[in-house]
Design an enzyme around this catalytic site. Sequence first.
Site, mmCIF file in Angstrom:
data_model
loop_
_atom_site.group_PDB
_atom_site.id
_atom_site.type_symbol
_atom_site.label_atom_id
_atom_site.label_comp_id
_atom_site.label_asym_id
_atom_site.label_seq_id
_atom_site.Cartn_x
_atom_site.Cartn_y
_atom_site.Cartn_z
ATOM 1 N N GLU A 39 0.820 -1.225 0.000
ATOM 2 C CA GLU A 39 0.000 0.000 0.000
ATOM 3 C C GLU A 39 0.848 1.267 0.000
ATOM 4 O OE1 GLU A 39 -2.970 -0.262 -0.640
ATOM 5 O OE2 GLU A 39 -3.594 -2.233 0.089
ATOM 6 N N GLY A 40 0.344 2.276 -0.677
ATOM 7 C CA GLY A 40 1.069 3.544 -0.780
ATOM 8 C C GLY A 40 0.842 4.444 0.431
HETATM 9 O O1 GFB Z 1 0.149 7.949 -2.152
HETATM 10 P P1 GFB Z 1 -0.299 6.908 -3.084
HETATM 11 O O2 GFB Z 1 -0.746 5.660 -2.493
HETATM 12 O O3 GFB Z 1 -1.396 7.499 -4.046
HETATM 13 O O4 GFB Z 1 0.911 6.556 -4.025
HETATM 14 P P2 GFB Z 1 -2.229 6.818 -5.230
HETATM 15 C C1 GFB Z 1 1.437 7.457 -4.871
HETATM 16 C C2 GFB Z 1 2.866 7.791 -4.445
HETATM 17 O O5 GFB Z 1 3.553 8.231 -5.601
HETATM 18 C C3 GFB Z 1 2.923 8.922 -3.437
HETATM 19 C C4 GFB Z 1 4.243 9.431 -5.342
HETATM 20 O O6 GFB Z 1 2.886 8.535 -2.100
HETATM 21 C C5 GFB Z 1 4.229 9.599 -3.816
HETATM 22 O O7 GFB Z 1 5.318 8.895 -3.275
HETATM 23 N N1 GFB Z 1 3.508 10.536 -5.950
HETATM 24 C C6 GFB Z 1 2.356 10.491 -6.646
HETATM 25 C C7 GFB Z 1 3.900 11.810 -5.901
HETATM 26 N N2 GFB Z 1 2.001 11.715 -7.050
HETATM 27 C C8 GFB Z 1 2.946 12.563 -6.601
HETATM 28 C C9 GFB Z 1 3.122 13.974 -6.679
HETATM 29 O O8 GFB Z 1 2.343 14.719 -7.243
HETATM 30 N N3 GFB Z 1 4.220 14.467 -6.063
HETATM 31 C C10 GFB Z 1 5.116 13.702 -5.406
HETATM 32 N N4 GFB Z 1 6.144 14.289 -4.822
HETATM 33 N N5 GFB Z 1 4.980 12.368 -5.316
HETATM 34 C C11 GFB Z 1 -2.039 4.204 -5.343
HETATM 35 C C12 GFB Z 1 -0.886 3.269 -5.183
HETATM 36 O O9 GFB Z 1 -1.505 5.473 -5.645
HETATM 37 O O10 GFB Z 1 -2.873 3.791 -6.349
HETATM 38 C C13 GFB Z 1 -1.355 1.862 -5.021
HETATM 39 O O11 GFB Z 1 -0.159 3.589 -4.031
HETATM 40 C C14 GFB Z 1 -2.278 1.472 -6.139
HETATM 41 O O12 GFB Z 1 -0.216 1.017 -5.025
HETATM 42 C C15 GFB Z 1 -3.403 2.485 -6.215
HETATM 43 O O13 GFB Z 1 -1.554 1.427 -7.352
HETATM 44 C C16 GFB Z 1 -4.341 2.232 -7.345
HETATM 45 O O14 GFB Z 1 -3.575 6.475 -4.753
HETATM 46 O O15 GFB Z 1 -2.105 7.802 -6.337
#
Ligand code: GFB
Length: 389
Positions: free
Chosen positions: A11-12
């Site tokens: 998980e992110g």
């Molecule tokens: O936070 P997160 O779970 O959001 O994962 P989602 C995205 C990660 O990518 C963030 C980086 O925690 C950051 O490390 N990241 C994404 C960014 N957008 C940005 C941005 O604008 N700026 C910066 N600095 N970093 C989830 C995934 O992503 O989506 C799951 O974690 C799964 O594994 C799910 O794929 C569908 O919800 O966007």
Amino acid sequence: RYLIYDVNPGEGFNLRRDVYLRVANLVKFLNEEQPWVLVLPPWGHLYHWQSRTISNSQIPWAKFFDLASLRKLIPVMEFTDYLKVTGKPEVESAIYLQRYKEGWSGGHWEEKMHERECLDKHGFVQDDDGLWRWWFWGYKDAYAIDFKCMSVQAQYTFLKPYLLHNTTARSVLLLRAEHLIHGSYSEWSPVWWTARRSMVFSQKLRDVADQFREAELNSDDVKDNTVLEDWPEMKRIHGDAIGGPYMAVHLRRKDFLSSHTKDVPSLAGAAKQIREKLKEFDLNAVYVATDAPKEEFLELQSHLSEFKVVKFEPTQEQLDDYKDGGVAIIDQWICAHARFFMGTGVSTFTFRIHEEREILGFDQKMTFNRFCGDNIAECEQPTKWSIKY
Ligand code: GFB
């Protein structure tokens, strides 16, 4: 007593923040009857934290969040402090939450939990002394005295009687805490939002973001009507916040390009949608939060050459200090203060920005917007997740 937890390794960051709210509320309700402290699992080794030049492991929560604010909801401590206070790297009981092998029986959902055989690879191994070893976020000496798997289908409150009465362990580690769910929206929304409001970013990261807003985007809290108060005292009405004279976008790329093809536009498509909104709101600057590689950002910038297009780019020293998670928070904070925001559909990163803007008191039409995929003139816009006090 101490409650420690962990989340599915895949998980992110931003889904993990939601799991925190569930466990924090569980601890809040436990404290109605007995003193419990929530021990915060060190951050690290997340799939998306891909900077290879820095260490992204064993990061304390204080790096990202303001612990004094968290403590206005419940008692919390870092895992390293737990080790110091208890004097030994020990957890009395580790409980691995899992689904029911048989799924929902007869399609009927009810709250339940039962100790069952382990279904998944859990990583716990019993050593020659009978102690349960696990990776413990890299704290190699740590161990659990007891380990079990527990099938669970329940809201987090369902664990309260179990933790109070069915175990005498002073420290309980709940693994895969994402299995615990929130209660129904109508009933539990103020409880959720209260915990959410306590999750204030660290002062240092907010300061860095605020300095960037001022230097690059002519934005400051007094003019923008976004002055932050101590969270228990803060109550805004939609439309109170004006926001800085810029638009912000969260443009999720990388894995979303293949996993959510229809939700993510091409760079030219994104630029077109940004231009329309800049014109609509008579703005000439856009802040871009994105996980895109630099070449993609430059390409987006080139499509919008008549406007100011900026992003926060940390120096190596700043990245060492703030880590990937801190840079993401700086992005979120700058997005949270823009006059108009447009995010990426289904991204929890975007959802957390929506929430921050609800807390600050923006008009919802300036917040709940998302990019549409190419050739989709009108895609479904995000659900308005309204703050409740
Ligand atoms: O936070 P997160 O779970 O959001 O994962 P989602 C995205 C990660 O990518 C963030 C980086 O925690 C950051 O490390 N990241 C994404 C960014 N957008 C940005 C941005 O604008 N700026 C910066 N600095 N970093 C989830 C995934 O992503 O989506 C799951 O974690 C799964 O594994 C799910 O794929 C569908 O919800 O966007």
